[in-house]
Design a protein around this motif. Sequence first.
Motif, mmCIF file in Angstrom:
data_model
loop_
_atom_site.group_PDB
_atom_site.id
_atom_site.type_symbol
_atom_site.label_atom_id
_atom_site.label_comp_id
_atom_site.label_asym_id
_atom_site.label_seq_id
_atom_site.Cartn_x
_atom_site.Cartn_y
_atom_site.Cartn_z
ATOM 1 N N TRP A 76 -76.896 -38.124 4.596
ATOM 2 C CA TRP A 76 -75.852 -37.976 5.872
ATOM 3 C C TRP A 76 -74.730 -36.936 5.517
ATOM 4 C CZ3 TRP A 76 -74.394 -42.073 9.643
ATOM 5 C CH2 TRP A 76 -75.557 -42.796 10.076
ATOM 6 N N GLU A 77 -74.230 -36.807 4.351
ATOM 7 C CA GLU A 77 -73.108 -36.174 4.068
ATOM 8 C C GLU A 77 -73.757 -34.559 3.685
ATOM 9 O OE1 GLU A 77 -68.766 -36.223 1.498
ATOM 10 O OE2 GLU A 77 -70.413 -37.384 0.683
ATOM 11 N N ILE A 78 -72.685 -33.526 4.110
ATOM 12 C CA ILE A 78 -72.956 -32.413 3.670
ATOM 13 C C ILE A 78 -72.794 -31.872 2.456
ATOM 14 C CG2 ILE A 78 -70.813 -31.413 4.902
ATOM 15 C CD1 ILE A 78 -72.128 -28.957 5.808
ATOM 16 N N PRO A 79 -73.654 -31.156 1.714
ATOM 17 C CA PRO A 79 -73.301 -30.853 0.251
ATOM 18 C C PRO A 79 -72.158 -30.155 0.133
ATOM 19 C CG PRO A 79 -75.559 -29.830 1.270
ATOM 20 C CD PRO A 79 -74.979 -30.740 2.277
ATOM 21 N N ASP A 80 -71.831 -30.215 -0.974
ATOM 22 C CA ASP A 80 -70.653 -29.291 -1.553
ATOM 23 C C ASP A 80 -70.890 -27.909 -1.323
ATOM 24 O OD1 ASP A 80 -69.069 -31.506 -1.886
ATOM 25 O OD2 ASP A 80 -69.283 -31.652 -3.923
ATOM 26 N N TYR A 81 -72.200 -27.502 -1.799
ATOM 27 C CA TYR A 81 -72.510 -26.048 -1.980
ATOM 28 C C TYR A 81 -72.775 -25.471 -0.396
ATOM 29 C CZ TYR A 81 -77.141 -27.857 -1.316
ATOM 30 O OH TYR A 81 -78.360 -28.666 -0.845
ATOM 31 N N ALA A 82 -72.547 -26.114 0.707
ATOM 32 C CA ALA A 82 -72.979 -25.722 1.815
ATOM 33 C C ALA A 82 -71.728 -24.714 2.446
ATOM 34 C CB ALA A 82 -72.722 -26.715 2.987
ATOM 35 N N PRO A 83 -72.274 -23.530 2.961
ATOM 36 C CA PRO A 83 -71.256 -22.471 3.163
ATOM 37 C C PRO A 83 -70.125 -23.090 4.202
ATOM 38 C CG PRO A 83 -73.498 -21.694 3.638
ATOM 39 C CD PRO A 83 -73.574 -23.100 3.297
ATOM 40 N N ALA A 84 -69.078 -22.676 4.184
ATOM 41 C CA ALA A 84 -67.832 -22.826 5.015
ATOM 42 C C ALA A 84 -68.039 -22.782 6.379
ATOM 43 C CB ALA A 84 -66.479 -22.067 4.429
ATOM 44 N N TRP A 85 -68.926 -21.855 6.810
ATOM 45 C CA TRP A 85 -69.168 -21.998 8.232
ATOM 46 C C TRP A 85 -70.205 -22.637 8.907
ATOM 47 C CZ3 TRP A 85 -74.368 -21.062 8.855
ATOM 48 C CH2 TRP A 85 -75.080 -20.407 7.808
ATOM 49 N N VAL A 86 -70.825 -23.481 8.144
ATOM 50 C CA VAL A 86 -71.770 -24.424 8.560
ATOM 51 C C VAL A 86 -70.870 -25.466 9.364
ATOM 52 C CG1 VAL A 86 -73.233 -26.228 8.081
ATOM 53 C CG2 VAL A 86 -73.313 -24.081 6.804
ATOM 54 N N HIS A 87 -71.091 -25.656 10.699
ATOM 55 C CA HIS A 87 -70.486 -26.826 11.462
ATOM 56 C C HIS A 87 -70.606 -28.075 11.020
ATOM 57 C CE1 HIS A 87 -70.533 -23.331 14.165
ATOM 58 N NE2 HIS A 87 -69.263 -23.787 14.577
ATOM 59 N N ARG A 88 -69.496 -28.898 11.169
ATOM 60 C CA ARG A 88 -69.546 -30.169 10.480
ATOM 61 C C ARG A 88 -68.317 -31.111 11.228
ATOM 62 N NH1 ARG A 88 -68.483 -28.437 4.661
ATOM 63 N NH2 ARG A 88 -69.536 -26.397 5.686
ATOM 64 N N TRP A 89 -68.547 -32.477 11.008
ATOM 65 C CA TRP A 89 -67.882 -33.434 11.823
ATOM 66 C C TRP A 89 -67.710 -34.594 10.582
ATOM 67 C CZ3 TRP A 89 -69.825 -38.487 13.546
ATOM 68 C CH2 TRP A 89 -68.916 -39.231 14.324
ATOM 69 N N ARG A 90 -66.309 -34.968 10.732
ATOM 70 C CA ARG A 90 -65.813 -36.045 9.845
ATOM 71 C C ARG A 90 -66.109 -37.267 10.566
ATOM 72 N NH1 ARG A 90 -61.219 -34.807 6.008
ATOM 73 N NH2 ARG A 90 -62.717 -33.580 5.309
ATOM 74 N N TYR A 91 -66.768 -38.132 9.738
ATOM 75 C CA TYR A 91 -67.228 -39.486 10.226
ATOM 76 C C TYR A 91 -66.827 -40.681 9.457
ATOM 77 C CZ TYR A 91 -70.478 -43.418 11.311
ATOM 78 O OH TYR A 91 -70.859 -44.896 11.581
ATOM 79 N N GLN A 92 -66.237 -41.642 9.869
ATOM 80 C CA GLN A 92 -65.725 -42.695 9.251
ATOM 81 C C GLN A 92 -66.773 -43.849 9.388
ATOM 82 O OE1 GLN A 92 -62.737 -43.827 7.408
ATOM 83 N NE2 GLN A 92 -64.267 -45.202 7.062
ATOM 84 N N ALA A 93 -67.520 -44.304 8.285
ATOM 85 C CA ALA A 93 -68.619 -45.171 8.349
ATOM 86 C C ALA A 93 -68.015 -46.596 8.400
ATOM 87 C CB ALA A 93 -69.375 -45.206 7.020
ATOM 88 N N ARG A 94 -68.568 -47.322 9.215
ATOM 89 C CA ARG A 94 -67.923 -48.706 9.514
ATOM 90 C C ARG A 94 -68.304 -49.501 8.394
ATOM 91 N NH1 ARG A 94 -71.443 -50.746 14.403
ATOM 92 N NH2 ARG A 94 -73.005 -49.740 13.181
#
Length: 311
Positions: A76-94
């Motif tokens: 689920w979580e984007i890895p730390d090594y992903a380039p900064a330009w990869v789009h992402r969304w912050r999700y608060q898991a229930r």
Amino acid sequence: MKPVPPAPEAEIVVEGQHVRLHNLHKVFWPELGLTKADLVNYYLQVSPYLLPYLKGRPFIMKPFPDGASGRSYYRWEIPDYAPAWVHRWRYQARTEERTIDMVVVEGLADLVWVVNQACIEMHPWLSRRDDPLHPDVALLDLDPGPGTTFTDALQVAAWLHQLLERAGTRSYAKTSGRKGVHVLVPLERRYSFREVRDWVKAVARRLAEERPHLVTAARTAEARRGRVLVDYAQNGLGKSVASPYSARATRTATVSTPLTWAEVEQAQVRPEQFTLLTVPERLGAVGDLLASLAEGQLLPDVSALGSGASA
């Protein structure tokens, strides 16, 4: 864009971003001799058709580091090594106090990056990040039980189509890419996941009452024997489904492929016809059969639905 070569490494420029590709020579489908490069090239070819079904949706990564027949895992979580330009969304898991950043495939560069992570399959949510609590599509997942076939799933899909059509409700069919069929119902984004799941469950039960010899809405082993399950369980927050044009990690490199209702009713097609090697040509011939899926609609009351196909 030029095809990528089956080399150990390559770097390509996509939408102005430099994307480093690794292990392109690695065989992902041994029986077909298809490599990771073939997977990347497939997604480059079909990206104009695929991207509309990924854009704006939280994306669950499912890497297959050893190819289609190897192990896989959900990430689920984007890895730390992903380039900064990869789009992402912050999700608060229930179920957790922490937040996670999920990938969102907004363009071709994002798509190539996730495929380079050995993500054979595309698993987006049924809702979008700007309104995650309200899905824009309902999924009726037709899963053949023991003693039934893909042809039986097509028959059930045809009955569902007729049932919904009588209420003026549009629906669309695609192969799951494995053994089943997905029936998709576009929605206005006003319904909660609970409302959508309850509606799909009611439709499934309605059809099971009319066609008890071949349809069930129950998930028990006994109920599924000799019947096609109309599954409603994937209609939930955080659930995903293989997108249209997603490759699948099967022996024959099948692809989740939209069908015409004529193809469904004639029941001559088979999942193995739609693969990494054949789907690009099919798209060139028929185009995107789900193009109007983006046009939302209201759900009809199940009690107002007509009866399904005649026996």
